[in-house]
Design an enzyme around this catalytic site. Structure first.
Site, short mmCIF file in Angstrom:
data_model
loop_
_atom_site.label_atom_id
_atom_site.label_comp_id
_atom_site.label_asym_id
_atom_site.label_seq_id
_atom_site.Cartn_x
_atom_site.Cartn_y
_atom_site.Cartn_z
N LYS A 1 -64.44 -21.81 108.47
CA LYS A 1 -63.29 -21.38 107.65
C LYS A 1 -63.00 -19.89 107.81
O LYS A 1 -61.85 -19.47 107.76
CB LYS A 1 -63.54 -21.75 106.19
CG LYS A 1 -63.58 -23.26 105.95
CD LYS A 1 -62.28 -23.95 106.38
CE LYS A 1 -62.24 -25.41 105.99
NZ LYS A 1 -60.97 -26.06 106.31
N TYR B 1 -69.76 -24.66 107.56
CA TYR B 1 -68.42 -24.73 106.96
C TYR B 1 -67.85 -23.32 106.74
O TYR B 1 -66.69 -23.05 107.08
CB TYR B 1 -68.52 -25.48 105.63
CG TYR B 1 -67.22 -25.74 104.93
CD1 TYR B 1 -66.75 -24.87 103.93
CD2 TYR B 1 -66.45 -26.85 105.26
CE1 TYR B 1 -65.56 -25.11 103.27
CE2 TYR B 1 -65.25 -27.09 104.60
CZ TYR B 1 -64.82 -26.23 103.61
OH TYR B 1 -63.63 -26.48 102.96
#
Ligand SMILES: CCCCCCCCCCCCCC(=O)CC(=O)SCCNC(=O)CCNC(=O)[C@H](O)C(C)(C)COP(=O)(O)OP(=O)(O)OC[C@H]1O[C@@H](n2cnc3c(N)ncnc32)[C@H](O)[C@@H]1OP(=O)(O)O
Ligand SMILES: NC(=O)C1=CN([C@@H]2O[C@H](COP(=O)(O)OP(=O)(O)OC[C@H]3O[C@@H](n4cnc5c(N)ncnc54)[C@H](O)[C@@H]3O)[C@@H](O)[C@H]2O)C=CC1
Length: 259
Positions: free
Chosen positions: A171, A167
């Site tokens: 991002k 993640y």
């Protein structure tokens, strides 16, 4: 008062529109006068969002209604190509505002993370934004129209987080993609900015173990989790001409967490 209809001429494509931040973004942009193309992997959830937008012409499936529902998996190139074709066919123009909210987590410590969980998170959170941004930008440039692209990253893309190598990488990639798009498309009058939310109360964070929630809430200078509306407020600003000289920025909406 002026801000209430500053988006009256805008067509806004919002992905991840069926929940959390994406739903709040749809509601705020519609409130400021935009027509909303609400896209989600979960079509029923997107339909519920459009129902909540409340304008009489937004009855589900109403031909020619102010808002419309679209189903697409943003990680699939063909699906995103169809999405932009369908949006332009439905509204006779490309979206001048594009908000990529679609995102997932598949949390696990590095030592135990599967390749599948790495691949899926990067495919949705990073490749998905690449595909949507590219397709929307191609349509805008071809039509000679200006636009504002807003990509939802995360403060985790800036600082990392235990259990989120996939993640965090996705991002962080969104931030770099956004800065590059801003550099390339500024001359076309297309702005591209990232929003980095902190700990926001949505279904995504409901999955976080309570002991972690307790840990992080105590670290937030403003002392509480944020709301999806806190993020939508900033998205509406970046979508409007009130941010007309802002591009390539990363705007943190975190209550001061990890400032
Ligand atoms: C020093 C405190 C720092 C707190 C920082 C927390 C950051 C959270 C802010 C997020 C802001 C933006 C969020 C966002 O963009 C949207 C999301 O991504 S929401 C999802 C966020 N995900 C996480 O934070 C991961 C949470 N952790 C887990 O889901 C599980 O721990 C995991 C699946 C990774 C592993 O599960 P398991 O093997 O069962 O281990 P435990 O759950 O028992 O954890 C072992 C141990 O490690 C501690 N811990 C786990 N994750 C975090 C974490 N993110 N930050 C701090 N500490 C963490 C956990 O509390 C246990 O500690 P013990 O003392 O051993 O009990
Ligand atoms: N909730 C939080 O604390 C934070 C969230 N974010 C980001 O904000 C965005 C929205 O998150 P939330 O609203 O919290 O999550 P959510 O889980 O409530 O909503 C995500 C939406 O995206 C949709 N979606 C998932 N995969 C998709 C795909 N492949 N194609 C199309 N749609 C897909 C889901 O169906 C869902 O409706 C995500 O990108 C997330 O990473 C960033 C920082 C903090």
């Amino acid at each position: 008062m002026a801000s209430q209809l500053r988006l009256r001429s805008a067509l806004a494509l919002v992905t991840g529109a069926g929940s959390g931040i994406g739903r709040a973004v749809c509601e705020r942009l519609a409130c400021e006068g935009a027509s909303v193309a609400a896209c989600d992997l979960d079509a029923a959830a997107a339909r519920e969002t459009v129902r909540l937008l409340g304008s009489p012409e937004s009855e589900e499936g109403a031909p020619g209604g102010k808002h419309a529902v679209f189903q697409a998996d943003v990680s699939e190139a063909r699906a995103v190509g169809r999405l932009l074709e369908q949006v332009q066919a439905r509204f006779s123009r490309p979206p001048s505002v594009v908000v990529s909210c679609a995102g997932i987590t598949r949390d696990e410590f590095l030592l135990h993370m599967s390749e599948e969980d790495w691949d899926r998170v990067v495919a949705v959170n990073l490749k998905g934004i690449f595909l949507v941004t590219q397709a929307a930008a191609q349509a805008l440039v071809a039509s000679g129209r200006h636009g504002s692209i807003i990509n939802i990253s995360s403060i985790i893309g800036k600082v990392g987080n235990l259990g989120q190598t996939n993640y965090a990488a996705s991002k962080a990639g969104v931030i770099g993609l956004t800065q590059t798009v801003a550099k390339e498309l500024g001359r076309h009058g297309i702005r591209c900015n990232s929003v980095l939310p902190g700990f926001i109360a949505t279904p995504m964070t409901q999955k976080v173990p309570q002991k972690v929630i307790d840990k992080v809430t105590g670290m937030i200078p403003m002392g509480h989790m944020g709301s999806p509306e806190d993020v939508a407020n900033v998205v509406a600003f970046l979508a409007s001409e009130d941010s007309g000289y802002i591009t390539g920025a990363s705007v943190e909406v975190t209550g001061g967490l990890f400032m």
